[in-house]
Design an enzyme around this catalytic site. Structure first.
Site, PDB file in Angstrom:
ATOM      1  N   SER A 187      -1.082  -1.145  -6.690  1.00 25.24           N
ATOM      2  CA  SER A 187      -0.359  -0.254  -5.784  1.00 25.24           C
ATOM      3  C   SER A 187      -1.056  -0.045  -4.449  1.00 25.24           C
ATOM      4  CB  SER A 187      -0.139   1.092  -6.461  1.00 25.24           C
ATOM      5  OG  SER A 187      -1.373   1.670  -6.823  1.00 25.24           O
ATOM      6  N   HIS A 216       5.102  -1.472 -10.156  1.00 28.33           N
ATOM      7  CA  HIS A 216       5.479  -1.987  -8.825  1.00 28.33           C
ATOM      8  C   HIS A 216       6.071  -3.396  -8.889  1.00 28.33           C
ATOM      9  CE1 HIS A 216       3.710   1.312  -6.490  1.00 28.33           C
ATOM     10  NE2 HIS A 216       2.850   1.385  -7.499  1.00 28.33           N
ATOM     11  N   LYS A 226      10.552   3.771  -8.883  1.00 28.34           N
ATOM     12  CA  LYS A 226      10.409   2.828  -7.766  1.00 28.34           C
ATOM     13  C   LYS A 226      11.693   1.989  -7.669  1.00 28.34           C
ATOM     14  CE  LYS A 226       5.526   3.363  -8.523  1.00 28.34           C
ATOM     15  NZ  LYS A 226       5.464   4.618  -7.767  1.00 28.34           N
TER      16      LYS A 226
HETATM   17  C1  PLP Z   1       0.658   1.462 -11.366  1.00 24.19           C
HETATM   18  C2  PLP Z   1       1.355   2.779 -11.529  1.00 24.19           C
HETATM   19  N1  PLP Z   1       1.593   3.234 -12.762  1.00 24.19           N
HETATM   20  C3  PLP Z   1       2.216   4.405 -12.967  1.00 24.19           C
HETATM   21  C4  PLP Z   1       2.643   5.174 -11.905  1.00 24.19           C
HETATM   22  C5  PLP Z   1       3.285   6.506 -12.180  1.00 24.19           C
HETATM   23  O1  PLP Z   1       4.645   6.454 -11.965  1.00 24.19           O
HETATM   24  P1  PLP Z   1       5.547   7.754 -11.826  1.00 24.19           P
HETATM   25  O2  PLP Z   1       5.750   7.976 -10.379  1.00 24.19           O
HETATM   26  O3  PLP Z   1       6.811   7.406 -12.529  1.00 24.19           O
HETATM   27  O4  PLP Z   1       4.838   8.890 -12.476  1.00 24.19           O
HETATM   28  C6  PLP Z   1       2.442   4.729 -10.614  1.00 24.19           C
HETATM   29  C7  PLP Z   1       2.931   5.533  -9.477  1.00 24.19           C
HETATM   30  O5  PLP Z   1       2.735   5.292  -8.341  1.00 24.19           O
HETATM   31  C8  PLP Z   1       1.781   3.487 -10.404  1.00 24.19           C
HETATM   32  O6  PLP Z   1       1.542   3.023  -9.179  1.00 24.19           O
END
Ligand code: PLP
Length: 407
Positions: free
Chosen positions: A185, A213, A244
């Protein structure tokens, strides 16, 4: 002295930012107009940091489904599924996710963050070994803390280092679980999943991929990096988010593990929190249909991401190694990053300012995420604004050396 005084170093750093005339942690939109535009401080602004990869947040069908479900079933479930029961939508969404991934089981969580908390703390426990890529998302680190496994970090995207560390565990009892992300990310690089899958096979570890992502972004049908790399059979657990590509909120895990359903009675971040409201479930279900039925969205996304990435590289900005929908521009120091971010915003471009320690290698980043819904004209306008601000701050051509590292 208050109980929160222990965080004073963070407060001091934050106040330092605010002295530069910005409050990056407290941006407030006057109005959000579409997946790619909003009004910010009275100015029409291109949004280029929203992770709205397929541009589905304003899709009329997703909105209609959410409205219908809210009207007929109410605004919320007011409790967890173990206490208040399952709504039909929860079960249908789990079936749709299992079908999409071709897996036997799927489980929906209230956020992607909670999916990682729940899955990681449940799959491994005391006496087990959790192998985390060093650049893992906060939700992965927090999930590792909620469980009791030994946490072993390996160098980012380095299968050799992973292998070495797993070999050191040879002969020791306990399960090994490797956790990587599809697209990372912060700088938008992908995991070397083929190589990691080979390490998994050789060492007898389990493999979990967080496709937060990469769902809807990578792979011939948008299932993510595991599909793109052709190693889905090696991946035991896939975690993802609805926040996302699917334009709503929530998280999930899919797997073929035969006893997967035991998670429903032992996984605390699933059991002890309210389940997703019917409207969210309904829009997510519709978004998942669109993801599969409208591959043009993915093609537009990739076209836009390449155009933006290549444009920045051509101007001499230092970006991540791959043209993916997350494009991060490295800044030489926090002061420059904040000044750059502020000028971009004043010019009508909003993106994420990511500052150390939240960034890999302690480099401040201007983090963008491209959408299928961006028009080519918006991408070009965004590039022109980057060029203009870059010129003002001495980043361009003859001035590049001044920026140290931004070449
Ligand atoms: C790699 C990764 N896993 C999990 C999440 C968590 O997602 P959520 O926004 O649904 O809590 C994110 C959020 O940016 C992320 O980048």
């Amino acid at each position: 002295m208050t109980i929160l005084a222990k965080h004073s170093a963070y407060r001091t750093a934050y106040e330092g930012l605010r002295k530069q005339g910005v409050d990056p942690l407290n941006v407030r939109f006057d109005k959000v107009l579409s997946p790619t535009e909003g009004i910010l401080n009275g100015k029409r602004t291109i949004l280029i940091g929203t992770h709205n990869y397929l541009g589905l947040t304003f899709d009329p069908d997703c909105i209609e489904k959410a409205v219908e479900a809210t009207r007929s079933q109410g605004t919320g479930t007011t409790g967890s599924r173990v206490a208040n029961g399952n709504y039909d939508g929860h079960l249908r969404l789990e079936q749709a996710l299992a079908d999409f991934y071709g897996r036997d089981h799927a489980m929906v969580f209230s956020t992607g963050y909670q999916a990682n908390l729940g899955v990681l703390s449940t799959l491994v426990g005391r006496g087990d070994h959790l192998m985390l890529d060093a650049d893992s998302h906060a939700s992965i680190y927090d999930g590792s803390r909620l469980g009791h496994a030994e946490v072993i970090r390996f160098r980012h995207n380095n299968p050799d280092d992973l292998y070495k560390r797993l070999k050191r565990l040879e002969g020791m009892p306990g399960d090994r679980l490797i956790v990587v992300e599809g697209i990372y990310s912060m700088i938008g690089d992908t995991a070397p999943l083929k190589e990691i899958a080979a390490v998994k096979r050789e060492t007898g570890a389990y493999l979990l991929v967080d496709e937060a992502h990469s769902l809807g972004v990578l792979g011939p049908t948008g299932r993510g990096l595991a599909e793109a790399a052709g190693v889905e059979d090696d991946v035991d657990f896939i975690v993802g988010t609805f926040s996302k590509s699917l334009g709503s909120v929530g998280g999930f895990c899919v797997s073929n593990s035969p006893d997967f359903d035991v998670m429903r009675i032992v996984c605390r971040p699933y059991m002890f929190t309210a389940s997703l409201p019917p409207g969210i479930i309904a829009s997510t279900l519709e978004a998942l249909v669109k993801l599969q039925a409208e591959p043009k969205r993915r093609a537009d996304l990739i076209r836009n991401a390449h155009r933006f990435y290549n444009g920045l590289v051509a101007m001499g900005f230092e970006t991540g190694p791959e043209a993916n929908p997350i494009v991060a521009v490295s800044m030489p120091d926090t002061e420059t990053a904040v000044a750059f971010w502020k000028l971009l915003m004043e010019s009508g471009l909003y993106l994420n300012l990511a500052l150390p320690p939240a960034t890999p290698t302690n480099t401040p980043l201007l983090r963008t995420s491209i959408s299928a819904a961006h028009t080519v004209q918006q991408i070009d306008t965004a590039l022109a604004i980057f060029a203009d601000v870059g010129r003002k701050l001495g980043f361009m051509e003859s001035d590049r050396r001044r920026a140290g590292g931004v070449v």
